[in-house]
Enzyme design. Sequence first.
Site, PDB file in Angstrom:
ATOM      1  N   ASP A   1       9.226   3.436  -1.966  1.00 55.86           N
ATOM      2  CA  ASP A   1       7.575   3.651  -2.464  1.00 55.86           C
ATOM      3  C   ASP A   1       7.578   4.247  -3.705  1.00 55.86           C
ATOM      4  OD1 ASP A   1       9.059   5.824  -1.239  1.00 55.86           O
ATOM      5  OD2 ASP A   1       7.159   7.139  -1.024  1.00 55.86           O
TER       6      ASP A   1
ATOM      7  N   ASP B   1      12.358  -7.779  -1.158  1.00 53.55           N
ATOM      8  CA  ASP B   1      11.611  -8.966  -0.939  1.00 53.55           C
ATOM      9  C   ASP B   1      10.106  -8.626  -1.461  1.00 53.55           C
ATOM     10  OD1 ASP B   1      10.198 -11.289   0.009  1.00 53.55           O
ATOM     11  OD2 ASP B   1      10.485 -10.860   2.050  1.00 53.55           O
TER      12      ASP B   1
ATOM     13  N   TYR C   1      16.442  -8.403   8.557  1.00 53.35           N
ATOM     14  CA  TYR C   1      16.341  -9.978   8.515  1.00 53.35           C
ATOM     15  C   TYR C   1      17.596 -10.423   9.551  1.00 53.35           C
ATOM     16  CZ  TYR C   1      12.939 -10.007   4.694  1.00 53.35           C
ATOM     17  OH  TYR C   1      12.002  -9.810   4.128  1.00 53.35           O
TER      18      TYR C   1
ATOM     19  N   ASP D   1       8.177  -9.612  -5.059  1.00 56.17           N
ATOM     20  CA  ASP D   1       6.914 -10.146  -5.110  1.00 56.17           C
ATOM     21  C   ASP D   1       5.588  -9.394  -6.028  1.00 56.17           C
ATOM     22  OD1 ASP D   1       7.811 -12.173  -3.507  1.00 56.17           O
ATOM     23  OD2 ASP D   1       6.039 -12.118  -2.203  1.00 56.17           O
TER      24      ASP D   1
ATOM     25  N   LYS E   1      15.486   4.351   1.158  1.00 53.29           N
ATOM     26  CA  LYS E   1      14.430   5.216   1.711  1.00 53.29           C
ATOM     27  C   LYS E   1      15.364   6.342   2.739  1.00 53.29           C
ATOM     28  CE  LYS E   1      10.083   6.606   2.389  1.00 53.29           C
ATOM     29  NZ  LYS E   1       9.245   6.995   1.592  1.00 53.29           N
TER      30      LYS E   1
END
Length: 332
Positions: free
Chosen positions: A202, A226, A126, A230, A168
Amino acid sequence: MTTRTLVLIPGDGIGQEVVPEAARVLQAVLPTLHVIEAEAGWATFQRDGVSVPATTLERIRQAGAALFGAVQSPARKVAGYRSAILTMRQALDLYANVRPVRSLPLPGARPNVDLVIVRENTEGLYVGEETGDGETAIAQRRITHHASARIGRVAARLARHRLTIVHKANILPLSDGLFRDTVRTVVSEVRPDLDVDELLVDVAAYHLARAPEQFDTLVAPNLYGDILSDLAAVWCGGLGLAPSINLGDSIAVAEPVHGSAPDIAGKGIANPIAAILSGALLCRYVWGEAAAADAIEQAVARALQEGAATRDLGGTLTTREMTNAVLAALEG
Ligand code: GGG
């Protein structure tokens, strides 16, 4: 009696409908709350050439607290435009995005989910540094020790017994490895009592979908936080019910996780619950009004239990009627 000022920034789309309703609920629990308005968003950019006017930033700085609705950004590059919410997060150094996900009493909802996702809010992908020549496009993804350490401290403060670090680092050992190692070190210093574990992003998504009850607090770099928040919002009944707050050291901007929902904007049927619960987060985390936060959260639960639902939850209530149900539950 303490006089507090709240800046209301409805923004785009359904933000215009849900933010004033959330303010009604906040004023019911904090009658001396002084409310002022400010502008930001795509519509503001189209009119004034800037997505967050300097006056808006100044009002938030002075008040220390704002409730933002939603922003709708174009899916193509527009010269001079930067998303209003990203601008506010960076200009005000709102470095922690806190997204609680708690089961709500809705038909078919999953019980016993009570987790918090703490999302680093200022860097990762971002930073908005992209280059491209039509053939190849490159986006910078920045992770720093400074930002990882301070988000680690927020996560350590909020965690009750367990903190899960999401990364990750098997694919991005320098950047995500720095995030993971920095958070681990900071947390071991400030909360040695916490049970700290880590999950690849993941794998975290899989477990959040399969067994969300097992989680307490998760901390993640910006994009992972983010996406996972959700996903997790499914467990509190959907995005229309999911609150969040952007925290800096002395400034906070609460906002529903949902966006501007242009498909239902202007119809008066948007669900105000996410905005109302975001107001409760201001009470809890900014104003030290835990009793007011509890009262709002319990009133929302009671209103939902008694069958109140806006149309996106399969009910028939309008935005205002849903808020009225919460206000009635507050009084009851
Ligand atoms: N209240 C959160 C919100 O408005 N989300 C939509 C969003 O972040 N969109 C990206 C953008 O338009 O900048």
